[in-house]
Design an enzyme around this catalytic site. Structure first.
Site, PDB file in Angstrom:
ATOM      1  N   CYS A 102     -19.688  -3.583-113.086  1.00 27.44           N
ATOM      2  CA  CYS A 102     -20.280  -3.180-111.812  1.00 27.44           C
ATOM      3  C   CYS A 102     -21.324  -2.088-112.007  1.00 27.44           C
ATOM      4  O   CYS A 102     -22.248  -1.958-111.214  1.00 27.44           O
ATOM      5  CB  CYS A 102     -19.199  -2.726-110.848  1.00 27.44           C
TER       6      CYS A 102
ATOM      7  N   LYS B  96      -2.272  -6.929-107.468  1.00 26.78           N
ATOM      8  CA  LYS B  96      -2.684  -8.321-107.685  1.00 26.78           C
ATOM      9  C   LYS B  96      -3.847  -8.376-108.673  1.00 26.78           C
ATOM     10  O   LYS B  96      -4.927  -7.860-108.391  1.00 26.78           O
ATOM     11  CB  LYS B  96      -3.132  -8.978-106.384  1.00 26.78           C
TER      12      LYS B  96
ATOM     13  N   GLY C 105     -15.268  -6.021-100.297  1.00 28.97           N
ATOM     14  CA  GLY C 105     -14.925  -4.639 -99.924  1.00 28.97           C
ATOM     15  C   GLY C 105     -15.135  -4.385 -98.444  1.00 28.97           C
ATOM     16  O   GLY C 105     -14.314  -3.748 -97.779  1.00 28.97           O
TER      17      GLY C 105
ATOM     18  N   GLU D 238     -26.794  -7.996-107.042  1.00 30.91           N
ATOM     19  CA  GLU D 238     -25.961  -7.882-108.232  1.00 30.91           C
ATOM     20  C   GLU D 238     -25.697  -9.273-108.811  1.00 30.91           C
ATOM     21  O   GLU D 238     -25.196 -10.158-108.126  1.00 30.91           O
ATOM     22  CB  GLU D 238     -24.627  -7.220-107.878  1.00 30.91           C
TER      23      GLU D 238
ATOM     24  N   GLU E  99     -14.048   0.317-105.026  1.00 28.51           N
ATOM     25  CA  GLU E  99     -14.998   0.377-106.151  1.00 28.51           C
ATOM     26  C   GLU E  99     -15.754  -0.938-106.108  1.00 28.51           C
ATOM     27  O   GLU E  99     -15.222  -1.972-106.475  1.00 28.51           O
ATOM     28  CB  GLU E  99     -14.264   0.501-107.488  1.00 28.51           C
TER      29      GLU E  99
ATOM     30  N   GLY F 277     -14.020  -4.683-106.727  1.00 26.92           N
ATOM     31  CA  GLY F 277     -14.596  -6.025-106.677  1.00 26.92           C
ATOM     32  C   GLY F 277     -15.943  -5.992-105.996  1.00 26.92           C
ATOM     33  O   GLY F 277     -16.632  -4.972-106.024  1.00 26.92           O
ATOM     34  N   SER F 278     -16.300  -7.087-105.362  1.00 19.58           N
ATOM     35  CA  SER F 278     -17.647  -7.194-104.797  1.00 19.58           C
ATOM     36  C   SER F 278     -17.771  -6.394-103.505  1.00 19.58           C
ATOM     37  O   SER F 278     -16.784  -6.137-102.811  1.00 19.58           O
ATOM     38  CB  SER F 278     -17.980  -8.648-104.517  1.00 19.58           C
ATOM     39  N   THR F 279     -19.007  -6.004-103.193  1.00 24.83           N
ATOM     40  CA  THR F 279     -19.259  -5.268-101.954  1.00 24.83           C
ATOM     41  C   THR F 279     -18.929  -6.138-100.740  1.00 24.83           C
ATOM     42  O   THR F 279     -18.391  -5.648 -99.751  1.00 24.83           O
ATOM     43  CB  THR F 279     -20.721  -4.778-101.922  1.00 24.83           C
TER      44      THR F 279
END
Lengths: 499, 309
Positions: free
Chosen positions: A312, A204, A261, A409, A278, A256-258
């Protein structure tokens, strides 16, 4: 030194400073988009065919630089994802796991070659939809994507050499969810090792950047890749969740973002799905007094302003040793004045469009937060285009560890600067973050480099360079920046089970 | 122990039979207090609680029922010790692991007796100790080799020198195989510390004695304080602290319970811990030792540097 001498010397230094605002004018150098073939509407790519979504829902994708609609994209529901997973399962059981590893590799080589042939088209679409400067799409994203397929192609029939003492087995169906900052490149990072290892894929792309992944599906068709080996389902968070929660997916790979995740890691608890994450970063870029200052300044600029800071591993925390702080900051400001912000399709543009309205709002919110926290903001004078989403490159001076702009971030062209005196101090500060994706070190002393690179808790450390990527080079983070590696030999492991 | 019951000889270890304390004015056996192992010391649990183990010789021993706070103290010790331990040379870590094996070997008699008291047959006890010693030596040998085997120099397509090597993940919390008396614990501690991690391990609840005696082995092996911390207690109480602590980087949970697996993996997401959940296995099998168990608790670090003038 007499006053007169001093004056003359100062005048000489002033002469050396280049006045970019009046002395140099760049003529527009736009890349043409005439050769690009885009459909008015894109369906889902399932089992080798273009299939309309069951709910018949579509969303528009726009150019962040012009706000013009580029195409309509199908929105995959859980039922569509289920179809895609079934196709991937079928292809895995009956086709992909049956053909020889050599043949598997040859498909990947073929895909790499076709991407190279269509490099210009890919680059233009990437820039139109994503907003990144055409120079970066053309010179970095697309060549690296092709290189990724080429690199992993060669691994397909050599897996027995990769993990000594073990037999490497494919896993099954890999569900992959990728971000909008490097749309094609991330698709390549995910798909190439998965296929080389013998798995099939449901991927996706991010909802703001679906087009190059869909063009990649056309490449798969052209390459004759067996139906169902890669399926591309477009959509937003709900589509991603359907992949993550599908019981017949054996592996989840997410970039993507933490925050997301962590949701994914939680969602697959107890399922035996393998996981690669990641996630975010807040990298320290550290400049020592004995660094080559001009190169370091270029490294700082590349570290934070590359891809509008939508990276990132961006070097978003700058640490400058006190003795050179004034000099570095002065040179950095001068260099920032020469950055060209604007039309991403222009070949001279350094900083293109922010990927979406939402992201621009987030960045602007952080700029306010930074000012309110008492940091000193600097932005070079530059005229931003009236249409589209743009943000001037930004520095924050006088920041401290506790500032949100230092801790969180931002994912934009915003740099927070701190100074330091000793190695111990800067290591403590650099490592004092939940993230651990990347770091940069600038010094001409070799032993200092190795001292730093060993002690920095980060998965990728650039010494006297920054933001370099390569298919042969493993990438991924410590701590809350993720789990597992992508790229290189180590990037194979997340797609295999060893027995 | 049953065999020694008729004699007046005190046993080699502390689980001395109280039957030995006859009224005939003979020497009173000195019993051993089983305490936990934190930061190179043997404190009692801060909670003051205990649970009781019944031995096969019908004697019983009071064991520390460790608390969440004991675990937190252990994590502080492990974190404090980690960087220095990782900073030792691989050769040095290798020698310390070998030294642990030496110390264990010299205490065979004590371990045999303790394992037998905890229900093992004499033959099984001897085999378990032999394999535990050999397993420590196996991982001792890997300390200065795994990085050579699993690192890489990466031929990037630009003028940079680029290499990837393995570094320890940090602080690891482990719940050892509950069905194993000694080998399950040794087989998880050795690969975790081999690369420079530090560990807090929860021993088997029902077989805690040899775990604590193993801590005594560790304590006489030049292993720096805090590198290995061993707690005794209940999995049900400690599973959540082990998996939710924000300064723990990785967890290993040995369990056959699906709900425990779900809990561990869910909690791990709080700070993106690396989590490995494994079912109880036969640790005597050679296939259950390999360098990939070291890799489970390492991070790949990639370093770039330009090539040029």
């Amino acid at each position: 030194m007499s006053k007169k001498q001093d004056k003359t010397q100062k005048a000489a230094i002033a002469d050396l400073a280049l006045d970019f605002s009046s002395g140099f004018k760049y003529e527009p150098a736009p890349e043409s988009s005439s050769h690009v073939k885009l459909e008015k509407q894109y369906e889902l790519f399932i089992d080798g065919k273009w299939v309309a979504p069951i709910d018949e829902k579509y969303f528009e994708t726009t150019s962040p630089a012009t706000e013009q609609v580029l195409s309509r994209i199908a929105e995959a529901s859980a039922a569509d994802v289920d179809k895609a997973v079934k196709a991937a399962r079928n292809a895995y059981e009956n086709v992909w796991s049956k053909i020889s590893a050599k043949e598997r590799g040859k498909y990947l080589f073929r895909i790499a070659r076709i991407i190279q042939e269509k490099a210009r088209e890919f680059a233009v679409i990437e820039t139109m939809e994503g907003g990144k400067p055409i120079r970066e799409s053309r010179d970095i994203d697309v060549p690296l994507a092709a290189n990724h397929f080429f690199y992993y192609a060669g691994w397909a029939d050599k897996l027995e050499y990769a993990f000594p003492g073990k037999k490497a087995n494919s896993i099954g169906v890999a569900g992959q969810i990728i971000p909008w900052n490097f749309p094609l490149l991330m698709a390549a990072w995910k798909i190439a090792p998965a296929l080389a290892a013998g798995n099939t894929v449901v991927l996706k792309p991010a909802e703001t950047t679906s087009l190059t992944a869909l063009k990649l599906a056309e490449v798969f068709q052209e390459a004759g890749l067996p139906a169902g080996v890669v399926n591309i389902v477009t959509g937003a968070g709900a589509t991603g969740a359907a992949i993550v929660n599908h019981p017949d997916v054996n592996k989840i790979a997410f970039t993507g973002s933490t925050d997301v995740g962590k949701i994914i890691q939680k969602a697959i608890a107890g399922t035996n799905k393998k996981l690669t994450l990641e996630l975010g970063g807040k990298a320290a870029n550290i400049i020592f007094e004995d660094a080559a200052i001009d190169q370091a300044v270029e490294g700082i600029v590349n570290g934070i302003f590359f891809n509008q800071g939508h990276v990132c591993c961006a070097g978003s925390r700058l640490f400058v040793q006190e003795g050179v702080a004034d000099k570095v900051i002065k040179k950095l400001k001068d260099r920032m004045k020469s950055l060209i912000v604007g039309d991403p399709m222009d070949k001279n543009t350094d900083i293109g469009a922010i990927n979406s309205k939402e992201q621009l709002k987030k960045i602007n919110d952080y700029l306010k937060i930074g000012v309110n926290e008492g940091a000193e903001i600097f932005q070079p004078a530059c005229t931003l285009p009236k249409k589209g989403y743009f943000c001037a490159p930004t520095l924050f001076l006088h920041t401290s560890q506790s500032h949100r702009i230092v801790q969180e971030e931002i994912f934009g062209p915003v740099l927070a600067i701190q100074t330091f005196r000793t190695v111990e101090e800067v290591l403590e500060k650099a490592n004092n973050t939940p993230y651990g994706l990347s770091a940069g070190v600038w010094t001409d002393k070799g032993s200092k480099i190795f001292n730093m690179t060993t002690k920095l808790k980060a998965g990728v450390v650039w010494a006297n360079t920054y933001n370099k990527f390569d298919p042969a080079s493993p990438f991924g983070g410590y701590k809350e920046s993720g789990i597992g590696r992508e790229g290189g030999l180590h990037g194979l492991l997340p797609y295999l089970s060893l027995s | 122990m049953a065999a020694t019951k008729t004699t007046t000889k005190p046993s080699a270890n502390g689980t001395a039979s109280k039957a030995e304390t006859t009224a005939k004015n003979e020497r009173l056996a000195v019993l051993k207090t089983y305490k936990i192992y934190i930061n190179g010391q043997f404190p009692r649990t801060e909670s003051g609680r205990y649970y009781t183990i019944k031995l096969s010789n019908k004697e019983q021993v009071n064991v520390c029922l460790s608390s969440r706070k004991d675990f937190r103290n252990s994590v502080s010790a492990a974190r404090e010790a980690q960087e220095k331990w990782a900073g030792k040379t691989a050769y040095n870590r290798s020698q310390i692991l070998y030294r642990i094996a030496e110390m264990l070997e010299t205490r065979r008699a004590q371990f045999t007796e303790e394992l037998v008291n905890q229900g093992a047959s004499a033959a099984a006890a001897k085999e378990e100790i032999s394999i535990a010693v050999d397993r420590l030596i196996y991982y001792a040998g890997w300390c200065d080799k795994f990085n050579q085997v699993f690192s890489s120099v990466n031929p990037v397509s630009s003028s940079h020198f680029n290499f990837s090597s393995l570094e320890p993940t940090g602080v690891v919390a482990a719940i050892a195989d509950q069905n194993s008396r000694l080998l399950g614990l040794v087989s998880i501690i050795a690969p975790v510390i081999a690369s420079g991690n530090t560990i807090i391990a929860l021993a088997s609840t029902q077989f805690p004695l040899s775990a604590i005696t193993f801590a005594e082995v560790l304590n006489t092996s030049d292993l720096p304080a805090g590198v290995v911390n061993i707690l005794t207690g209940e999995v049900s109480e400690l599973l959540v602290p082990f998996t939710t602590h924000m300064d723990v980087n990785a967890v290993y949970i040995n369990t056959n319970n699906q709900q425990d697996k779900v809990t561990a993996e869910t909690n791990a997401a709080l700070n993106v811990k690396r989590v490995k959940v494994e079912a109880s296995i036969d640790w005597t099998l050679p296939k259950n030792e390999d360098p990939y168990r070291i890799l489970d608790y390492t991070e790949v670090k990639t370093t770039w540097h330009p090539i040029g003038i």
